[in-house]
Every structure is written in structure tokens, then in C-alpha cells.
Design a protein around this motif. Structure first.
Motif, PDB file in Angstrom:
ATOM      1  N   ARG A   1       1.198  -1.619   4.440  1.00 43.19           N
ATOM      2  CA  ARG A   1       1.083  -3.080   4.402  1.00 43.19           C
ATOM      3  C   ARG A   1       1.825  -3.628   3.185  1.00 43.19           C
ATOM      4  O   ARG A   1       1.832  -3.009   2.113  1.00 43.19           O
ATOM      5  CB  ARG A   1      -0.400  -3.488   4.338  1.00 43.19           C
ATOM      6  CG  ARG A   1      -1.103  -3.275   5.672  1.00 43.19           C
ATOM      7  CD  ARG A   1      -2.529  -3.750   5.630  1.00 43.19           C
ATOM      8  NE  ARG A   1      -3.371  -2.882   4.824  1.00 43.19           N
ATOM      9  CZ  ARG A   1      -4.638  -3.155   4.504  1.00 43.19           C
ATOM     10  NH1 ARG A   1      -5.188  -4.282   4.912  1.00 43.19           N
ATOM     11  NH2 ARG A   1      -5.339  -2.310   3.773  1.00 43.19           N
ATOM     12  N   TYR A   2       2.459  -4.783   3.381  1.00 41.44           N
ATOM     13  CA  TYR A   2       3.208  -5.469   2.331  1.00 41.44           C
ATOM     14  C   TYR A   2       2.778  -6.928   2.363  1.00 41.44           C
ATOM     15  O   TYR A   2       2.600  -7.491   3.452  1.00 41.44           O
ATOM     16  CB  TYR A   2       4.717  -5.434   2.609  1.00 41.44           C
ATOM     17  CG  TYR A   2       5.351  -4.061   2.577  1.00 41.44           C
ATOM     18  CD1 TYR A   2       5.232  -3.198   3.664  1.00 41.44           C
ATOM     19  CD2 TYR A   2       6.088  -3.650   1.471  1.00 41.44           C
ATOM     20  CE1 TYR A   2       5.826  -1.946   3.644  1.00 41.44           C
ATOM     21  CE2 TYR A   2       6.693  -2.387   1.444  1.00 41.44           C
ATOM     22  CZ  TYR A   2       6.553  -1.549   2.536  1.00 41.44           C
ATOM     23  OH  TYR A   2       7.141  -0.306   2.525  1.00 41.44           O
ATOM     24  N   GLY A   3       2.667  -7.559   1.202  1.00 38.72           N
ATOM     25  CA  GLY A   3       2.266  -8.965   1.219  1.00 38.72           C
ATOM     26  C   GLY A   3       2.745  -9.735   0.000  1.00 38.72           C
ATOM     27  O   GLY A   3       3.014  -9.162  -1.061  1.00 38.72           O
TER      28      GLY A   3
ATOM     29  N   THR B   1       0.837  -1.202   0.000  1.00 40.57           N
ATOM     30  CA  THR B   1       0.000   0.000   0.000  1.00 40.57           C
ATOM     31  C   THR B   1       0.877   1.259   0.000  1.00 40.57           C
ATOM     32  O   THR B   1       0.372   2.360  -0.006  1.00 40.57           O
ATOM     33  CB  THR B   1      -0.911   0.022   1.248  1.00 40.57           C
ATOM     34  OG1 THR B   1      -0.099  -0.067   2.412  1.00 40.57           O
ATOM     35  CG2 THR B   1      -1.903  -1.124   1.228  1.00 40.57           C
ATOM     36  N   ARG B   2       2.218   1.076   0.049  1.00 40.93           N
ATOM     37  CA  ARG B   2       3.111   2.242   0.027  1.00 40.93           C
ATOM     38  C   ARG B   2       3.121   2.836  -1.384  1.00 40.93           C
ATOM     39  O   ARG B   2       3.104   2.098  -2.361  1.00 40.93           O
ATOM     40  CB  ARG B   2       4.519   1.785   0.469  1.00 40.93           C
ATOM     41  CG  ARG B   2       5.640   2.636  -0.081  1.00 40.93           C
ATOM     42  CD  ARG B   2       6.965   2.368   0.549  1.00 40.93           C
ATOM     43  NE  ARG B   2       7.874   1.462  -0.145  1.00 40.93           N
ATOM     44  CZ  ARG B   2       8.326   1.599  -1.380  1.00 40.93           C
ATOM     45  NH1 ARG B   2       7.866   2.552  -2.173  1.00 40.93           N
ATOM     46  NH2 ARG B   2       9.199   0.746  -1.871  1.00 40.93           N
ATOM     47  N   PRO B   3       3.191   4.184  -1.474  1.00 33.44           N
ATOM     48  CA  PRO B   3       3.266   4.782  -2.819  1.00 33.44           C
ATOM     49  C   PRO B   3       4.628   4.511  -3.459  1.00 33.44           C
ATOM     50  O   PRO B   3       5.608   4.318  -2.739  1.00 33.44           O
ATOM     51  CB  PRO B   3       3.072   6.278  -2.561  1.00 33.44           C
ATOM     52  CG  PRO B   3       3.330   6.485  -1.112  1.00 33.44           C
ATOM     53  CD  PRO B   3       3.133   5.196  -0.402  1.00 33.44           C
TER      54      PRO B   3
ATOM     55  N   HIS C   1       8.771  -3.729  -9.374  1.00 31.84           N
ATOM     56  CA  HIS C   1       9.307  -3.632  -8.017  1.00 31.84           C
ATOM     57  C   HIS C   1       8.255  -4.031  -6.994  1.00 31.84           C
ATOM     58  O   HIS C   1       8.556  -4.697  -6.005  1.00 31.84           O
ATOM     59  CB  HIS C   1       9.827  -2.210  -7.762  1.00 31.84           C
ATOM     60  CG  HIS C   1      10.945  -1.849  -8.688  1.00 31.84           C
ATOM     61  ND1 HIS C   1      10.731  -1.211  -9.891  1.00 31.84           N
ATOM     62  CD2 HIS C   1      12.276  -2.091  -8.605  1.00 31.84           C
ATOM     63  CE1 HIS C   1      11.900  -1.058 -10.509  1.00 31.84           C
ATOM     64  NE2 HIS C   1      12.849  -1.594  -9.747  1.00 31.84           N
ATOM     65  N   TYR C   2       7.058  -3.604  -7.183  1.00 24.74           N
ATOM     66  CA  TYR C   2       5.910  -3.968  -6.341  1.00 24.74           C
ATOM     67  C   TYR C   2       4.654  -3.914  -7.202  1.00 24.74           C
ATOM     68  O   TYR C   2       4.633  -3.273  -8.262  1.00 24.74           O
ATOM     69  CB  TYR C   2       5.720  -2.944  -5.203  1.00 24.74           C
ATOM     70  CG  TYR C   2       6.688  -3.067  -4.043  1.00 24.74           C
ATOM     71  CD1 TYR C   2       6.524  -4.062  -3.074  1.00 24.74           C
ATOM     72  CD2 TYR C   2       7.754  -2.170  -3.902  1.00 24.74           C
ATOM     73  CE1 TYR C   2       7.409  -4.167  -1.999  1.00 24.74           C
ATOM     74  CE2 TYR C   2       8.637  -2.272  -2.828  1.00 24.74           C
ATOM     75  CZ  TYR C   2       8.458  -3.272  -1.886  1.00 24.74           C
ATOM     76  OH  TYR C   2       9.327  -3.370  -0.834  1.00 24.74           O
ATOM     77  N   HIS C   3       3.596  -4.561  -6.683  1.00 26.04           N
ATOM     78  CA  HIS C   3       2.252  -4.260  -7.182  1.00 26.04           C
ATOM     79  C   HIS C   3       1.727  -3.197  -6.214  1.00 26.04           C
ATOM     80  O   HIS C   3       1.521  -3.487  -5.037  1.00 26.04           O
ATOM     81  CB  HIS C   3       1.339  -5.489  -7.122  1.00 26.04           C
ATOM     82  CG  HIS C   3       1.824  -6.619  -7.974  1.00 26.04           C
ATOM     83  ND1 HIS C   3       1.807  -6.560  -9.358  1.00 26.04           N
ATOM     84  CD2 HIS C   3       2.333  -7.831  -7.654  1.00 26.04           C
ATOM     85  CE1 HIS C   3       2.287  -7.697  -9.834  1.00 26.04           C
ATOM     86  NE2 HIS C   3       2.627  -8.478  -8.827  1.00 26.04           N
TER      87      HIS C   3
HETATM   88  P1  5GP Z   1      10.496  -0.740   1.234  1.00 23.64           P
HETATM   89  O1  5GP Z   1       9.320   0.119   1.552  1.00 23.64           O
HETATM   90  O2  5GP Z   1      11.808  -0.101   1.659  1.00 23.64           O
HETATM   91  O3  5GP Z   1      10.512  -1.214  -0.200  1.00 23.64           O
HETATM   92  O4  5GP Z   1      10.355  -2.058   2.096  1.00 23.64           O
HETATM   93  C1  5GP Z   1      10.144  -2.007   3.463  1.00 23.64           C
HETATM   94  C2  5GP Z   1      10.173  -3.389   4.061  1.00 23.64           C
HETATM   95  O5  5GP Z   1       9.086  -4.199   3.581  1.00 23.64           O
HETATM   96  C3  5GP Z   1      11.419  -4.202   3.732  1.00 23.64           C
HETATM   97  O6  5GP Z   1      11.922  -4.707   4.994  1.00 23.64           O
HETATM   98  C4  5GP Z   1      10.921  -5.336   2.897  1.00 23.64           C
HETATM   99  O7  5GP Z   1      11.672  -6.520   3.125  1.00 23.64           O
HETATM  100  C5  5GP Z   1       9.519  -5.507   3.406  1.00 23.64           C
HETATM  101  N1  5GP Z   1       8.673  -6.220   2.435  1.00 23.64           N
HETATM  102  C6  5GP Z   1       8.663  -6.068   1.095  1.00 23.64           C
HETATM  103  N2  5GP Z   1       7.763  -6.891   0.541  1.00 23.64           N
HETATM  104  C7  5GP Z   1       7.206  -7.595   1.561  1.00 23.64           C
HETATM  105  C8  5GP Z   1       6.221  -8.633   1.619  1.00 23.64           C
HETATM  106  O8  5GP Z   1       5.672  -9.089   0.632  1.00 23.64           O
HETATM  107  N3  5GP Z   1       5.898  -9.111   2.845  1.00 23.64           N
HETATM  108  C9  5GP Z   1       6.489  -8.644   3.977  1.00 23.64           C
HETATM  109  N4  5GP Z   1       6.116  -9.193   5.126  1.00 23.64           N
HETATM  110  N5  5GP Z   1       7.424  -7.681   3.957  1.00 23.64           N
HETATM  111  C10 5GP Z   1       7.777  -7.156   2.759  1.00 23.64           C
END
Ligand code: 5GP
Length: 306
Positions: free
Chosen positions: A191-193, A150-152, A162-164
Motif C-alpha cells: 500500500r502507498y498513500g 508498507t513496502r520495505p 524517499h518514503y515514510h
Molecule cells: P516503488 O515501489 O517503485 O517506489 O513505487 C511503486 C509505485 O507506487 C509507483 O508507481 C509510484 O508512483 C506509486 N506510488 C508512490 N507513492 C504513492 C502514493 O502516495 N500513492 C499512490 N497511489 N501511489 C504511489
């Protein structure tokens, strides 16, 4: 002083011995579950020494500890091998030993996984992102999972690469639909997933996958996929970690302080991991991670891109 009669002493000693034996058997089962020992190796140890923890273990419990067998298949296999439910390893007759040995030899040969899930975690700012970016650029054959967040986006980050990048609502919808293998709120912010479907499809087709996620995510993966290999990336020193975090300049001072606090706690978790790699040099750390994705015994074709 209360008098203790010899039979009481014997009973107490026997109870203690029984507890120790149960604990020793639990440790053996755990080692099989985590693939640190094979069931075959446990059987051979039990047959060599009937008084050992291995010898006193029920065959049913040993088989049920093998990842991917489970209780239902174990029951069927026990029936097929004509071994009673209560039978202990050391109590097997010679024909039963031969049948069980040949079943496991075949199974261990045939069931060798061709692919592996490798989870790269480590303290904040240790350079996980840099190492995974290096792998993306230099090892195109490696399948790197693309997380949802959910991060921009930061400048230069591409959606789907890099991300969805998802809205809060979309992320919640996918959580509720059970689409995530794991997800976490990182640094109390976004949130990251990890999306489940691409990972499962890749592993089923024999391709290894690399996840770069935070510590909570790594623990969640360990719970749901015990076969995953967990890798902890370490900084060369604490001072270097601080320098990298401050030097990155992408976070505010308040955010930096918060991330350093998190990093301290995260560093303390390193012993939960299967492998530790020191990130002194990005290229060498990346090469070590890529090396771990190759499953011993798998052919090159197994690992080639689909
Ligand atoms: P950034 O915002 O710097 O790209 O990432 C911040 C943190 O989120 C990093 O520690 C990265 O490892 C973690 N992260 C990235 N993708 C995921 C994910 O899919 N699941 C979880 N639990 N953490 C994630």
C-alpha cells in the motif's frame, strides 16, 4: 403506418432541442468547474448571444460551478447582487450585469491561487521515480510530497526522505484516522498513500506541491481536489518502456510480467490527463514538470521555500 400530426412533430423536435440545450449547458458548467473557462467569459458569451447555451443558463448554476464557491456562498452572493434565483444569464438587466461583472472581476483578481498541486503519474517503469529524484536533487525549492508505504526500503532509500516506511498496522491506523488524501494498493502488493496534512499546509501557505503517485492515486486526487494539475509521463516508445523495466533488475521475472501488463492498461489512461510529457531525457522532463509548478501571475516570493 401511424399518422404523425404536425403538433406531435413539433413537440418531438422541441423535446430534442431541450435535451441538446441542457447538455450544452452542462458542458459549459463542467468547463467552469475544471477552470477551462471563467464565469466572466461565460457571461460575456451569453450576453453577446442570448440564444446560446451560455445565455440560457441560470446565473445561480453558473456561480455554483465556480470551484470554491459552492451552493451556500452562491445563495448569499445572489442575494447581495439582488439577482432572483430563477434568473438566466441573458435575462439580466443592465444594472445586474454591471454588478455581477464587477463582482467577478474583483473575485478573479483576488482569488487567484498562488500555489498549485501537480500530480505526476504514468505507466510503471516510465521513470517517474527517476524524474522525481532528479527534481529532489536539482530543484531543492520544489516541495515533493513524501508518500507513506508498507513496502520495505530498497538499498539507499531513507525513511522520511524517499518514503515514510510504515508497518501494515500503522498504515491501517492512519487510513482509519482519515490521514490520507489518497491511498492505493499498487501492483497488487504494497500500500502507498499521500498524507493529507503536509499537502494542505503547503498549499494554504502558498507553496506548490508535487506528488509522484500511481494512476489510481491520480484519479483519487482529481476527485477530491479538482484544481490539481494532472501530468502523465510517457515513454519515448513501448519498446523503451520494456527495456527500462527489464533493465532495472529490481523485480523478479514474474513481477516484471505483472508490471508490464499493468503498464499497458495504464498507458491507455493518458487522455484523462491535463498535460503529457515524454520522458526521453530525465533533465528535460524534470524541467518541464518544475515549470508546471509555477502558477502564472504568482510572484517569486509566493513560490520560494518557506
Ligand atoms: P516503488 O515501489 O517503485 O517506489 O513505487 C511503486 C509505485 O507506487 C509507483 O508507481 C509510484 O508512483 C506509486 N506510488 C508512490 N507513492 C504513492 C502514493 O502516495 N500513492 C499512490 N497511489 N501511489 C504511489
Amino acid at each position: 403506418m401511424p399518422r404523425v400530426s404536425p403538433p406531435d412533430v413539433d413537440r418531438a423536435a422541441a423535446a430534442r432541442a431541450a435535451i441538446a440545450a441542457r447538455r450544452a449547458r452542462a458542458e459549459v458548467k463542467d468547463a467552469v468547474r475544471r477552470r477551462r473557462r471563467t464565469a466572466l467569459d461565460v457571461l460575456e458569451a451569453g450576453w453577446a448571444d442570448p440564444a446560446s447555451a451560455e445565455g440560457g443558463m441560470r446565473v445561480r448554476e453558473l456561480l455554483a460551478s465556480i470551484p470554491s464557491l459552492g451552493p451556500v456562498r452562491t445563495q448569499r452572493i445572489m442575494r447581495e447582487l439582488d439577482i432572483a434565483d430563477s434568473k438566466k444569464v441573458a435575462g439580466l438587466g443592465s444594472r445586474q450585469r454591471a454588478r455581477l461583472r464587477s463582482f467577478l472581476v474583483q473575485r478573479e483578481g483576488r482569488g487567484k491561487p498562488r500555489s498549485r498541486l501537480v500530480v505526476l503519474a504514468g505507466p510503471t517503469a516510465v521513470g517517474k521515480g527517476t524524474v522525481s529524484q532528479y527534481i529532489r536533487e536539482h530543484y531543492p525549492e520544489v516541495l515533493l510530497s513524501v508518500s507513506a508505504t508498507t513496502r520495505p526500503p530498497r538499498p539507499g532509500e531513507v525513511d522520511g526522505v524517499h518514503y515514510h516506511f510504515l508497518s501494515d498496522e500503522e498504515f491501517t491506523r492512519r487510513v482509519e484516522a482519515g490521514e490520507f488524501l489518497e491511498w492505493a494498493t499498487v501492483h497488487n502488493a504494497y500500500r502507498y498513500g499521500t498524507l493529507r496534512a503536509p499537502i494542505e499546509a503547503a498549499l494554504a501557505s502558498g507553496r506548490s506541491v508535487l506528488l509522484e503517485i500511481d494512476l489510481q492515486g491520480a484519479r483519487a486526487v482529481r476527485r477530491s481536489m479538482p484544481d490539481a494539475l494532472l501530468v502523465f509521463l510517457l515513454p519515448p516508445s513501448w519498446e523503451e518502456l520494456v527495456r527500462r523495466l527489464v533493465g532495472r533488475g529490481t523485480e523478479s521475472p514474474v513481477e516484471q510480467a505483472r508490471r508490464l501488463e499493468t503498464a499497458k492498461v495504464e498507458l491507455a489512461a493518458q487522455d484523462e490527463f491535463d498535460v503529457k510529457i515524454v520522458n526521453s531525457d530525465v533533465g528535460s522532463a524534470a524541467a518541464q514538470v518544475v515549470e508546471l509548478l509555477a502558477v502564472p501571475g504568482a510572484t517569486r516570493a509566493d513560490r520560494a521555500p518557506a
